[in-house]
Design a protein around this motif. Structure first.
Motif, PDB file in Angstrom:
ATOM      1  N   ASN A   1      -1.280  -2.626  -2.040  1.00 44.06           N
ATOM      2  CA  ASN A   1      -0.706  -3.280  -0.844  1.00 44.06           C
ATOM      3  C   ASN A   1      -1.407  -4.603  -0.647  1.00 44.06           C
ATOM      4  O   ASN A   1      -0.862  -5.533  -0.075  1.00 44.06           O
ATOM      5  CB  ASN A   1      -0.971  -2.143   0.331  1.00 44.06           C
TER       6      ASN A   1
ATOM      7  N   ASP B   1       0.697  -8.236  -0.431  1.00 43.08           N
ATOM      8  CA  ASP B   1       0.828  -9.068   0.581  1.00 43.08           C
ATOM      9  C   ASP B   1       0.441 -10.277   0.326  1.00 43.08           C
ATOM     10  O   ASP B   1       0.830 -11.487   0.563  1.00 43.08           O
ATOM     11  CB  ASP B   1      -0.392  -8.400   1.577  1.00 43.08           C
TER      12      ASP B   1
ATOM     13  N   GLN C   1       5.392   2.347  -0.256  1.00 40.53           N
ATOM     14  CA  GLN C   1       4.543   1.294  -0.279  1.00 40.53           C
ATOM     15  C   GLN C   1       4.884   0.179   0.471  1.00 40.53           C
ATOM     16  O   GLN C   1       3.884  -0.578   1.143  1.00 40.53           O
ATOM     17  CB  GLN C   1       3.795   1.133  -1.650  1.00 40.53           C
ATOM     18  N   ARG C   2       6.163  -0.133   0.241  1.00 40.82           N
ATOM     19  CA  ARG C   2       6.560  -1.557   1.165  1.00 40.82           C
ATOM     20  C   ARG C   2       6.834  -1.031   2.498  1.00 40.82           C
ATOM     21  O   ARG C   2       6.287  -2.037   3.253  1.00 40.82           O
ATOM     22  CB  ARG C   2       7.966  -1.840   0.470  1.00 40.82           C
TER      23      ARG C   2
ATOM     24  N   SER D   1       5.028   0.805   4.269  1.00 42.71           N
ATOM     25  CA  SER D   1       3.476   0.870   4.698  1.00 42.71           C
ATOM     26  C   SER D   1       2.791  -0.338   5.015  1.00 42.71           C
ATOM     27  O   SER D   1       1.818  -0.487   5.953  1.00 42.71           O
ATOM     28  CB  SER D   1       2.526   1.766   3.876  1.00 42.71           C
ATOM     29  N   MET D   2       3.364  -1.299   4.429  1.00 40.86           N
ATOM     30  CA  MET D   2       2.907  -2.691   4.568  1.00 40.86           C
ATOM     31  C   MET D   2       3.467  -3.564   5.938  1.00 40.86           C
ATOM     32  O   MET D   2       2.962  -4.653   6.284  1.00 40.86           O
ATOM     33  CB  MET D   2       2.960  -3.470   3.322  1.00 40.86           C
TER      34      MET D   2
END
Length: 116
Positions: free
Chosen positions: A11, A15, A111-112, A114-115
């Motif tokens: 993550n 970012d 995962q995307r 959660s960012m």
């Protein structure tokens, strides 16, 4: 991802890549050889920072006792600024002029999310 060469979590890496792309320092494209991955390449704007990065590395090798001057990165710097920069630019431009982009696996959908 923590076991990867970058040594940072997925993550955080994602970012940072987004930030670099938004600032025009890297470009992102699909990897033609593996649709599960993206390719990231430095832009000319990023390559124009190489003289500054060189000088910062040189300063660090001289004044920061934690800097490992035996590291191959610092050893290549001994060839001089122009040779060092020329080597890095050639590495990123590649023999065909298209660039030696870095492959990064695509993030899983969760995962995307959660960012965000």
């Amino acid at each position: 991802m923590l076991g990867s060469e970058e040594g940072i979590s997925t993550n955080i890496l994602a970012d940072r890549l987004v930030r670099l792309e938004q600032r025009g320092l890297i470009t992102k494209s699909d990897d033609p050889g593996d649709k599960r991955q993206f390719r990231y390449s430095p832009t000319q704007k990023a390559l124009d920072l190489l003289p500054i990065i060189y000088e910062m590395g040189r300063w660090s090798a001289k004044y920061d006792p934690r800097t490992d001057a035996t590291n191959p990165f610092f050893q290549r710097m001994k060839a001089g600024k122009e040779g060092f920069i020329r080597e890095l630019v050639a590495r990123f431009n590649g023999p065909d002029g298209r660039g030696a982009a870095r492959r990064i696996p695509r993030l899983e959908r969760k995962q995307r999310r959660s960012m965000r």
